[in-house]
Design an enzyme around this catalytic site. Structure first.
Site, PDB file in Angstrom:
ATOM      1  N   THR A   1       0.744  -1.213  -0.130  1.00  8.69           N
ATOM      2  CA  THR A   1      -0.002   0.073  -0.019  1.00  8.69           C
ATOM      3  C   THR A   1       0.899   1.457  -0.180  1.00  8.69           C
ATOM      4  OG1 THR A   1      -1.835  -1.169   1.210  1.00  8.69           O
ATOM      5  CG2 THR A   1      -1.837   1.295   1.187  1.00  8.69           C
TER       6      THR A   1
ATOM      7  N   SER B   1       0.027  -9.821  -0.280  1.00 12.14           N
ATOM      8  CA  SER B   1      -0.919 -11.085  -0.051  1.00 12.14           C
ATOM      9  C   SER B   1      -0.477 -12.180  -1.540  1.00 12.14           C
ATOM     10  CB  SER B   1      -2.410 -10.682  -0.070  1.00 12.14           C
ATOM     11  OG  SER B   1      -2.490 -10.117  -1.607  1.00 12.14           O
TER      12      SER B   1
END
Length: 312
Positions: free
Chosen positions: A27, A70
Site C-alpha cells: 500500500t 498477499s
C-alpha cells in the site's frame, strides 16, 4: 535460551549510520486507478522523495519486488531474504512491505537474519489526501539506527518482529505484539531456502472433521499449525493431528482467539493435554501465521544442515 530486549519508543532524528532501503510494493507504493482500485506503482525513489529524507541517511535504495504482499510466494520471500541478508552486512536495513503478510516476513527476517532490520508500510495509498507512508518511512529510518533486532514500525510504534501480528485493517497503528519483554535469538544469519517446504494452517470449528488435516499430510506438508479453539483444544481434528504425529510431522497448536496464550490443559480426545502428551508443540502467544513461518524457518534450517531431515 538467549533472548533480546524489546525496542524503545521511536526517536525523531535521522540515523547516524546510512541505511539500505529495499522496496517490495504494498500500500505504501500504491496509487488509485480510474476504476478505484489500488495497485503498487511508486518506486523506491518515489517513496524516498515523498518522505523528504536527507541524502546522507540512505546508503542504497532499490526495488526488490513490486507486488501486493498477499500474493507473495515462498520463492519471492527467499529472494527478498537473500537481498536483506546481503544488505545487512553493510549496516541497517529498512524494508517497505505490504501489511497483509508483513508479520510473516517479519518472522522470517527475525528467525533467519536478525539484527537491525526495520519493516514498514502504510495503511493508506501514496496518493491519499493524508498518506501515512512518508511518516512511517521516516520513523523507520530513525529506528534503523537505534534497534538491534528486527522490528515493525507503523503508526509511531515500534513492534518487535517476533510475535508481531496485524490487529487492525485500517488504523495507522496496524500491528501489536502480545509477547513478554524478550524474544529468542535468531536460528541463523544465513537464510536457507524456504521454497519447496509446505506447512499448512488448519482451523478448528464446530462441525468440522479431520479431513483437512489428512489432506495437508497427503499434499506433502512437512508441518501443520492448528488454529485451535480456546486455549488449545482441537476437537474433532484430533484423529488427524494424531495421525500426522504418528508420521513424524510436527504440529504446532495456536489459538483462534485474539487474546491470551495457548495452555494445553484440557483432557478428552480433542483436548490439548492429550495432544501435548503425544508431542504437539504450543504456539504460545504467536499468531497462527507467525507460528507457521517460525516452523517453516526451523524446517528449512534442518533441511540445509541435515539433508535427511524434513520432507519438502
Amino acid at each position: 535460551m538467549t533472548t533480546r530486549p524489546r525496542p524503545t519508543v521511536p526517536g525523531t532524528v535521522p540515523p547516524t549510520v546510512p541505511v539500505t532501503v529495499l522496496a517490495t510494493g504494498g500500500t505504501i507504493a500504491c496509487t488509485t486507478g480510474a476504476d478505484g482500485t489500488r495497485t503498487p506503482t511508486r518506486t523506491v525513489a518515489d517513496l524516498l522523495q515523498d518522505a523528504a529524507l536527507p541524502a546522507t541517511a540512505v546508503r542504497d535504495a532499490r526495488d526488490v519486488l513490486h507486488l501486493d504482499s498477499s500474493t507473495m510466494t515462498l520463492g519471492d520471500l527467499d529472494s527478498l531474504l537473500a537481498e536483506i541478508a546481503a544488505a545487512a552486512t553493510q549496516g541497517p536495513v529498512v524494508l517497505t512491505h505490504g501489511t497483509d503478510s508483513m508479520e510473516e516476513t517479519a518472522m522470517a527476517v527475525d528467525r533467519l537474519i536478525g539484527g537491525p532490520v526495520v519493516l514498514t508500510g502504510a495503511q493508506r495509498p501514496a496518493d491519499d489526501a493524508a498518506p501515512d507512508g512518508p511518516g512511517n518511512l521516516r520513523d523507520a529510518l530513525t529506528a534503523a539506527g537505534e534497534v538491534t533486532a528486527p522490528v515493525i514500525v507503523m503508526g509511531r510504534a515500534r513492534v518487535p518482529a517476533y510475535g508481531a501480528r496485524k490487529v487492525h485493517t485500517v488504523a495507522d497503528r496496524a500491528f501489536d505484539n502480545p509477547l513478554p519483554d524478550a524474544a529468542p535469538a535468531p536460528l541463523t544469519t544465513t537464510p536457507p531456502p524456504l521454497a519447496g517446504l509446505r506447512v499448512d494452517i488448519v482451523a478448528a470449528y464446530q462441525g468440522g472433521d479431520a479431513t483437512l488435516v489428512d489432506a495437508a499430510v497427503d499434499a506433502g506438508a512437512a508441518g501443520i499449525v492448528v488454529a485451535a479453539f480456546g486455549s488449545g483444544n482441537v476437537g474433532v481434528l484430533s484423529p488427524g493431528v494424531e495421525r500426522a504425529l504418528d508420521r513424524g510431522i510436527p504440529v504446532v497448536i495456536c489459538t483462534r482467539v485474539p487474546g491470551g496464550p495457548v495452555d494445553l490443559v484440557y483432557g478428552g480426545p480433542g483436548g490439548g493435554a492429550r495432544l501435548a502428551r503425544r508431542g504437539v508443540r504450543s504456539g504460545g502467544l504467536l499468531s497462527p501465521a507467525q507460528a507457521r513461518m517460525e516452523l517453516l524457518c526451523e524446517l528449512a534450517v534442518t533441511r540445509r544442515d541435515c539433508p535427511a531431515g524434513p520432507r519438502g
